[in-house]
Motif scaffolding. Sequence first.
Motif, PDB file in Angstrom:
ATOM      1  N   PHE A  78      32.114  58.386  43.678  1.00  0.00           N
ATOM      2  CA  PHE A  78      32.544  58.098  42.464  1.00  0.00           C
ATOM      3  C   PHE A  78      33.438  56.771  42.365  1.00  0.00           C
ATOM      4  O   PHE A  78      33.225  55.631  41.759  1.00  0.00           O
ATOM      5  CB  PHE A  78      32.791  58.993  41.404  1.00  0.00           C
ATOM      6  N   ILE A  79      34.779  57.108  43.187  1.00  0.00           N
ATOM      7  CA  ILE A  79      35.606  56.009  43.162  1.00  0.00           C
ATOM      8  C   ILE A  79      35.257  54.820  43.768  1.00  0.00           C
ATOM      9  O   ILE A  79      35.287  53.744  43.647  1.00  0.00           O
ATOM     10  CB  ILE A  79      36.944  56.666  43.915  1.00  0.00           C
ATOM     11  N   ARG A  80      34.419  55.086  44.827  1.00  0.00           N
ATOM     12  CA  ARG A  80      33.939  53.871  45.699  1.00  0.00           C
ATOM     13  C   ARG A  80      32.851  53.035  45.180  1.00  0.00           C
ATOM     14  O   ARG A  80      32.929  51.999  45.136  1.00  0.00           O
ATOM     15  CB  ARG A  80      33.112  54.422  47.026  1.00  0.00           C
ATOM     16  N   THR A  81      31.897  53.760  44.262  1.00  0.00           N
ATOM     17  CA  THR A  81      30.941  53.126  43.601  1.00  0.00           C
ATOM     18  C   THR A  81      31.267  52.244  42.262  1.00  0.00           C
ATOM     19  O   THR A  81      30.674  51.414  41.914  1.00  0.00           O
ATOM     20  CB  THR A  81      29.619  53.917  43.182  1.00  0.00           C
ATOM     21  N   GLU A  82      32.649  52.672  42.000  1.00  0.00           N
ATOM     22  CA  GLU A  82      33.168  51.999  40.733  1.00  0.00           C
ATOM     23  C   GLU A  82      34.133  50.955  41.095  1.00  0.00           C
ATOM     24  O   GLU A  82      35.097  50.660  40.196  1.00  0.00           O
ATOM     25  CB  GLU A  82      33.557  52.985  39.731  1.00  0.00           C
ATOM     26  N   SER A  83      34.450  50.534  42.350  1.00  0.00           N
ATOM     27  CA  SER A  83      35.437  49.739  42.814  1.00  0.00           C
ATOM     28  C   SER A  83      34.981  48.755  44.023  1.00  0.00           C
ATOM     29  O   SER A  83      33.804  49.169  44.441  1.00  0.00           O
ATOM     30  CB  SER A  83      36.904  50.676  43.234  1.00  0.00           C
ATOM     31  N   VAL A  84      35.649  48.030  44.200  1.00  0.00           N
ATOM     32  CA  VAL A  84      35.486  47.209  45.441  1.00  0.00           C
ATOM     33  C   VAL A  84      36.464  47.739  46.621  1.00  0.00           C
ATOM     34  O   VAL A  84      37.499  47.885  46.573  1.00  0.00           O
ATOM     35  CB  VAL A  84      35.956  45.626  45.047  1.00  0.00           C
ATOM     36  N   HIS A  85      35.714  47.740  47.762  1.00  0.00           N
ATOM     37  CA  HIS A  85      36.184  48.389  48.879  1.00  0.00           C
ATOM     38  C   HIS A  85      35.730  47.777  50.237  1.00  0.00           C
ATOM     39  O   HIS A  85      34.654  47.451  50.396  1.00  0.00           O
ATOM     40  CB  HIS A  85      36.052  50.153  49.077  1.00  0.00           C
ATOM     41  N   ASP A  86      36.741  47.377  51.085  1.00  0.00           N
ATOM     42  CA  ASP A  86      36.361  46.671  52.361  1.00  0.00           C
ATOM     43  C   ASP A  86      35.530  45.453  52.144  1.00  0.00           C
ATOM     44  O   ASP A  86      34.608  45.358  52.948  1.00  0.00           O
ATOM     45  CB  ASP A  86      35.678  47.700  53.403  1.00  0.00           C
ATOM     46  N   GLY A  87      35.603  44.878  50.881  1.00  0.00           N
ATOM     47  CA  GLY A  87      34.919  43.697  50.864  1.00  0.00           C
ATOM     48  C   GLY A  87      33.599  44.095  50.169  1.00  0.00           C
ATOM     49  O   GLY A  87      32.749  43.092  49.656  1.00  0.00           O
ATOM     50  N   GLN A  88      33.291  45.276  50.135  1.00  0.00           N
ATOM     51  CA  GLN A  88      31.890  45.599  49.417  1.00  0.00           C
ATOM     52  C   GLN A  88      32.089  46.116  48.083  1.00  0.00           C
ATOM     53  O   GLN A  88      32.990  46.755  47.396  1.00  0.00           O
ATOM     54  CB  GLN A  88      31.084  46.668  50.047  1.00  0.00           C
ATOM     55  N   ARG A  89      31.362  45.638  47.003  1.00  0.00           N
ATOM     56  CA  ARG A  89      31.608  45.937  45.542  1.00  0.00           C
ATOM     57  C   ARG A  89      30.271  46.907  45.331  1.00  0.00           C
ATOM     58  O   ARG A  89      29.239  46.675  45.071  1.00  0.00           O
ATOM     59  CB  ARG A  89      30.819  44.501  44.985  1.00  0.00           C
ATOM     60  N   GLY A  90      31.036  48.072  44.823  1.00  0.00           N
ATOM     61  CA  GLY A  90      30.367  49.153  44.644  1.00  0.00           C
ATOM     62  C   GLY A  90      29.410  49.558  45.436  1.00  0.00           C
ATOM     63  O   GLY A  90      29.678  50.000  46.438  1.00  0.00           O
ATOM     64  N   TYR A  91      28.032  49.808  45.054  1.00  0.00           N
ATOM     65  CA  TYR A  91      27.144  50.226  45.711  1.00  0.00           C
ATOM     66  C   TYR A  91      25.862  49.210  45.731  1.00  0.00           C
ATOM     67  O   TYR A  91      25.325  48.897  44.354  1.00  0.00           O
ATOM     68  CB  TYR A  91      26.522  51.508  45.330  1.00  0.00           C
ATOM     69  N   SER A  92      25.367  48.799  46.842  1.00  0.00           N
ATOM     70  CA  SER A  92      24.343  47.816  46.859  1.00  0.00           C
ATOM     71  C   SER A  92      24.686  46.598  45.941  1.00  0.00           C
ATOM     72  O   SER A  92      23.911  45.914  45.308  1.00  0.00           O
ATOM     73  CB  SER A  92      23.069  48.120  46.271  1.00  0.00           C
ATOM     74  N   GLY A  93      26.235  46.400  46.010  1.00  0.00           N
ATOM     75  CA  GLY A  93      26.395  45.076  45.421  1.00  0.00           C
ATOM     76  C   GLY A  93      26.815  45.191  43.815  1.00  0.00           C
ATOM     77  O   GLY A  93      27.163  44.031  43.380  1.00  0.00           O
TER      78      GLY A  93
END
Length: 293
Positions: A78-93
């Motif tokens: 949930f945290i990863r898909t609602e934030s920008v991490h390692d240059g990747q925005r959420g899930y599938s951009g």
Amino acid sequence: MSAVDAATDARPEPRIPAAGKPVDPARDRPRRGAGFARRAALRTIALAVLLGAWWLVTELEVWPPVLVPKPASVWHQFIRTESVHDGQRGYSGHLLHEHLWASLRRILIGSGFGVAAGVVLGLLIGLIGTVRVILEPLVDFVRTLPPLAYLSLLVIWFGIDESPKIWLLVIASLPPVAVATADAVRGVHPDHLHAARSLGARRWELPWRVVLPSALPEIVTGVRVAVGVAYTSVVAAETVNGVPGIGGMIRDAQRYNQTDVVVLGIIVIGLSGLAIDACLKAVERRLTPWRGR
């Protein structure tokens, strides 16, 4: 008549329920508040028990994490898909709320058109015998079809953009409203129509002034069912070019065995579905205050 008697007659009579005992609204208010608190407490306890059982099963490793992910893993997604991490925005951009809004937008548009068409079609089926004979079997036929049965045909007709998704939700949500409206219209008591005619209503005014208000509670129930059907169909609608969208996110996560993302998508769909149904219940209470609770 004395002044005391006049004052007594001027006081409003207490409301008499079906049981025949006077009810004081001010006295009922604490009871309703206590009932709401009790329901909230029971639901909180049930949710805590469910989360505790989920945590216990994953800690005991009854099933591998690829089948049943840990609650902490789902929260991490949930945290990863609602934030920008390692240059990747959420899930599938796209962020999680963007996936959710894309699905909700499709549901609102598709079910909106489906509900409007279903009400009109239900009125025609309920009021006109010839239309009933011709269209009622067709509506029942479409109502029994699962969405995936005609999704491929819609893709062939309209391509892979938004059109097939919207049309699938329209077709999925139209039959429940049409059936509920037609049954409600046929259930309107003839005395209501005769009374309206005797008071000067014209024939063309009866559907809008008498039939539709009388059938409104059942129609609103049909709308709730239709929106629920549309929501359960959104995953099928988003199996084809469904990103951004919760269904598309779940579909992509399933391909890579990301069970925690799949569970996250299911939870988001369920919670947002509960919120939508609560809004529809509020609309139902506002439009049909005379209906028993």
